[in-house]
Design a protein around this motif. Structure first.
Motif, PDB file in Angstrom:
ATOM      1  N   VAL A   1      -6.566  89.657 -28.216  1.00 56.00           N
ATOM      2  CA  VAL A   1      -6.336  89.697 -29.600  1.00 56.00           C
ATOM      3  C   VAL A   1      -5.378  88.575 -30.060  1.00 56.00           C
ATOM      4  N   PRO A   2      -5.756  87.714 -31.169  1.00 56.01           N
ATOM      5  CA  PRO A   2      -5.000  86.656 -31.095  1.00 56.01           C
ATOM      6  C   PRO A   2      -3.869  86.924 -31.973  1.00 56.01           C
ATOM      7  N   VAL A   3      -2.734  86.053 -31.810  1.00 55.40           N
ATOM      8  CA  VAL A   3      -1.521  86.185 -32.789  1.00 55.40           C
ATOM      9  C   VAL A   3      -1.797  85.460 -33.980  1.00 55.40           C
ATOM     10  N   LEU A   4      -0.947  85.561 -35.092  1.00 52.67           N
ATOM     11  CA  LEU A   4      -1.006  85.064 -36.535  1.00 52.67           C
ATOM     12  C   LEU A   4       0.116  83.763 -36.576  1.00 52.67           C
ATOM     13  N   LEU A   5      -0.300  82.641 -36.649  1.00 52.65           N
ATOM     14  CA  LEU A   5       0.971  81.706 -36.753  1.00 52.65           C
ATOM     15  C   LEU A   5       0.717  80.836 -38.167  1.00 52.65           C
ATOM     16  N   ARG A   6       1.742  80.175 -38.604  1.00 54.54           N
ATOM     17  CA  ARG A   6       1.744  79.419 -39.456  1.00 54.54           C
ATOM     18  C   ARG A   6       2.222  78.060 -39.055  1.00 54.54           C
ATOM     19  N   PRO A   7       1.684  76.835 -39.650  1.00 53.95           N
ATOM     20  CA  PRO A   7       2.429  75.488 -39.306  1.00 53.95           C
ATOM     21  C   PRO A   7       4.072  75.681 -40.067  1.00 53.95           C
ATOM     22  N   HIS A   8       4.855  75.437 -39.048  1.00 54.61           N
ATOM     23  CA  HIS A   8       6.182  75.395 -39.228  1.00 54.61           C
ATOM     24  C   HIS A   8       6.631  74.814 -40.535  1.00 54.61           C
ATOM     25  N   PRO A   9       7.438  75.300 -41.447  1.00 58.24           N
ATOM     26  CA  PRO A   9       7.544  74.755 -42.436  1.00 58.24           C
ATOM     27  C   PRO A   9       8.836  73.625 -42.465  1.00 58.24           C
ATOM     28  N   GLU A  10       9.339  73.715 -41.481  1.00 54.43           N
ATOM     29  CA  GLU A  10      10.761  72.572 -41.453  1.00 54.43           C
ATOM     30  C   GLU A  10      10.486  71.911 -40.242  1.00 54.43           C
ATOM     31  N   ALA A  11       9.637  71.954 -39.266  1.00 57.98           N
ATOM     32  CA  ALA A  11       9.384  71.145 -37.903  1.00 57.98           C
ATOM     33  C   ALA A  11       7.893  70.871 -37.791  1.00 57.98           C
TER      34      ALA A  11
ATOM     35  N   THR B   1       3.325  81.818 -47.227  1.00 63.48           N
ATOM     36  CA  THR B   1       4.433  81.456 -47.782  1.00 63.48           C
ATOM     37  C   THR B   1       5.475  82.359 -46.971  1.00 63.48           C
ATOM     38  N   ASP B   2       6.546  82.455 -47.383  1.00 63.82           N
ATOM     39  CA  ASP B   2       7.386  83.362 -46.639  1.00 63.82           C
ATOM     40  C   ASP B   2       7.219  84.842 -46.990  1.00 63.82           C
ATOM     41  N   GLU B   3       7.111  85.083 -48.274  1.00 62.87           N
ATOM     42  CA  GLU B   3       6.578  86.724 -48.425  1.00 62.87           C
ATOM     43  C   GLU B   3       5.183  86.964 -47.804  1.00 62.87           C
ATOM     44  N   GLN B   4       4.158  86.013 -47.686  1.00 65.12           N
ATOM     45  CA  GLN B   4       3.044  86.473 -46.944  1.00 65.12           C
ATOM     46  C   GLN B   4       3.265  86.744 -45.474  1.00 65.12           C
ATOM     47  N   LEU B   5       4.314  86.046 -45.017  1.00 60.61           N
ATOM     48  CA  LEU B   5       4.398  85.974 -43.550  1.00 60.61           C
ATOM     49  C   LEU B   5       5.005  87.410 -43.142  1.00 60.61           C
ATOM     50  N   VAL B   6       6.193  87.873 -44.162  1.00 62.63           N
ATOM     51  CA  VAL B   6       6.673  89.037 -43.815  1.00 62.63           C
ATOM     52  C   VAL B   6       5.883  90.092 -44.112  1.00 62.63           C
ATOM     53  N   VAL B   7       5.092  89.999 -45.244  1.00 60.22           N
ATOM     54  CA  VAL B   7       4.122  91.174 -45.348  1.00 60.22           C
ATOM     55  C   VAL B   7       3.114  91.512 -44.209  1.00 60.22           C
ATOM     56  N   SER B   8       2.596  90.015 -43.686  1.00 64.58           N
ATOM     57  CA  SER B   8       1.799  90.398 -42.551  1.00 64.58           C
ATOM     58  C   SER B   8       2.279  90.658 -41.173  1.00 64.58           C
ATOM     59  N   GLN B   9       3.621  90.201 -40.985  1.00 66.51           N
ATOM     60  CA  GLN B   9       4.347  90.647 -39.861  1.00 66.51           C
ATOM     61  C   GLN B   9       4.663  92.259 -39.930  1.00 66.51           C
ATOM     62  N   GLY B  10       5.078  92.855 -40.895  1.00 67.25           N
ATOM     63  CA  GLY B  10       5.386  94.217 -41.133  1.00 67.25           C
ATOM     64  C   GLY B  10       4.128  95.002 -41.096  1.00 67.25           C
TER      65      GLY B  10
ATOM     66  N   TYR C   1       4.817  75.482 -34.897  1.00 73.11           N
ATOM     67  CA  TYR C   1       4.470  76.670 -35.543  1.00 73.11           C
ATOM     68  C   TYR C   1       5.408  77.751 -35.539  1.00 73.11           C
ATOM     69  N   GLN C   2       5.125  78.821 -36.430  1.00 74.61           N
ATOM     70  CA  GLN C   2       6.146  79.870 -36.538  1.00 74.61           C
ATOM     71  C   GLN C   2       5.005  81.177 -36.553  1.00 74.61           C
ATOM     72  N   VAL C   3       5.548  82.081 -35.705  1.00 71.74           N
ATOM     73  CA  VAL C   3       4.797  83.305 -35.435  1.00 71.74           C
ATOM     74  C   VAL C   3       5.072  84.349 -36.662  1.00 71.74           C
ATOM     75  N   ALA C   4       3.902  84.845 -37.140  1.00 72.41           N
ATOM     76  CA  ALA C   4       3.877  85.933 -38.233  1.00 72.41           C
ATOM     77  C   ALA C   4       4.025  87.467 -37.348  1.00 72.41           C
ATOM     78  N   TYR C   5       2.957  87.516 -36.402  1.00 77.11           N
ATOM     79  CA  TYR C   5       3.130  88.690 -35.620  1.00 77.11           C
ATOM     80  C   TYR C   5       2.375  88.393 -34.303  1.00 77.11           C
ATOM     81  N   GLY C   6       2.770  88.978 -33.290  1.00 83.00           N
ATOM     82  CA  GLY C   6       2.210  88.920 -31.934  1.00 83.00           C
ATOM     83  C   GLY C   6       3.387  88.185 -31.014  1.00 83.00           C
ATOM     84  N   HIS C   7       4.654  88.756 -31.252  1.00 77.58           N
ATOM     85  CA  HIS C   7       5.638  88.141 -30.437  1.00 77.58           C
ATOM     86  C   HIS C   7       5.487  88.782 -28.999  1.00 77.58           C
ATOM     87  N   ARG C   8       5.112  89.719 -28.649  1.00 76.44           N
ATOM     88  CA  ARG C   8       4.976  90.244 -27.500  1.00 76.44           C
ATOM     89  C   ARG C   8       3.761  89.582 -26.568  1.00 76.44           C
ATOM     90  N   ARG C   9       2.511  89.342 -27.258  1.00 75.80           N
ATOM     91  CA  ARG C   9       1.445  88.447 -26.639  1.00 75.80           C
ATOM     92  C   ARG C   9       2.097  87.238 -26.515  1.00 75.80           C
TER      93      ARG C   9
END
Length: 333
Positions: A109-119, A150-159, A123-131
């Motif tokens: 199962v892949p993790v979900l990332l987004r391009p890091h907004p500041e670096a 967006t930040d909102e989309q990331l936290v909703v996906s994460q949760g 990348y920044q992980v939305a979910y899949g920290h254990r993987r």
């Protein structure tokens, strides 16, 4: 380092792959075979064709990455955690099991990332920290889907993903909600990320507001401990027993216990404080006198037996001023 180099886009030995089965979406550029010309092709023409082909494939892959349409492999060292933590800890036993599963069967199962907004190029992980943690331990690349979020989309996906797949404990969900609120997210976003209604969210926030972070950290995630037991603990906490809980459960001998066991110990400490206060309240008859003394941790009360000595209570009351004056005199001596 550019994203193209990380993905190691190349055509091994110059060979073209076999035709892919029909799909609704267009395959990556360069993967579908082209019709070869029957006429001889010069070396320069072949080289230019390969360069053009690779550029087309890289451009198309970048487009699909932005749309999250494909799974890619990325160096875990380039991936940062979400800006909002959703776990108190990663269970080492569960992580070890996950490492063995990925070692044997690969990351399914892949993790979900987004391009890091500041670096850039991170990348920044939305979910899949254990993987992600497991692939780091194995020293392999992490399979991921990359999307612009967006930040909102990331936290909703994460949760939502964590609620559906990894079953965050009640207190972790409550802490996640509190952290989102601290960062200014509205209750509608928090409810969407956790999949709860307004009433359930209010109960979470009520509990988390009563339990200090030192106690939460000492106890841990406490799987299978629900809202009612956490609420019971929260109601019994005082500044004194909070300090006792945090100190005792942070000791090495208690850290060796499971998180649910540490929760149970914290509840026992909180309950014992109350029990000691109750047991301190006692009734004691004064030998030879028609009086019973009731004591508690904060007060003492004389109860006069008016049947055995009618009017004795008034007699004592009239002499209280004199008795208190004698007491003060002794204290000053």
């Amino acid at each position: 380092m550019s994203r193209k180099n990380l993905l190691e886009i190349s055509s091994p030995n110059g060979e073209r792959p076999e035709p892919a089965p029909h799909r609704d979406s267009r395959p990556l550029a360069g993967l579908a075979p082209t019709v070869r010309s029957g006429s001889p092709v010069g070396g320069i023409t072949k080289t230019l064709g390969n360069i053009t082909e690779k550029m087309e494939r890289a451009t198309d892959l970048e487009r699909q990455l932005a749309q999250g349409q494909t799974i890619v492999e990325i160096d875990p060292a380039l991936v940062d955690a979400s800006f909002v933590a959703d776990r108190l800890e990663i269970d080492p036993v569960e992580l070890a099991q996950l490492v063995e599963q990925i070692r044997e069967h690969g990351q399914q199962v892949p993790v979900l990332l987004r391009p890091h907004p500041e670096a850039k190029s991170r990348y920044q992980v939305a979910y899949g920290h254990r993987r992600l943690a497991a692939t780091r331990m194995l020293g392999i690349k992490v399979r991921a889907v990359v999307r612009e979020l967006t930040d909102e989309q990331l936290v909703v996906s994460q949760g939502q993903e964590n609620s559906a797949r990894t079953n965050l404990s009640f207190i972790e969900r409550a802490l996640f909600a509190a952290r989102l609120e601290e960062r200014g997210f509205g209750r509608d976003v928090i409810m969407a990320s956790l999949g709860v209604d307004k009433a359930a969210l209010s109960k979470m926030m009520s509990v988390i507001s009563q339990v200090p972070m030192a106690v939460l950290t000492a106890i841990g995630a406490a799987p299978d401990v629900g809202r009612r037991r956490w609420a019971e603990l929260a109601e019994r906490l005082t500044p004194s027993n909070c300090e006792t809980i945090a100190t005792e459960l942070s000791a090495d001998n208690w850290r060796a216990l499971s998180s649910p066991e540490r929760f149970q110990r914290a509840l026992e400490i909180a309950q014992n404080k109350e029990q000691r206060a109750v047991s301190a309240a006692s009734n004691a008859e004064i030998p030879g006198l028609p009086v019973t003394l009731k004591t508690s941790a904060k007060s003492a009360t004389f109860v006069f037996n008016n049947k055995a000595a009618p009017g004795f209570d008034r007699f004592v009351q009239e002499r209280l001023s004199q008795l208190f004056a004698e007491y003060q005199q002794q204290q000053g001596a």
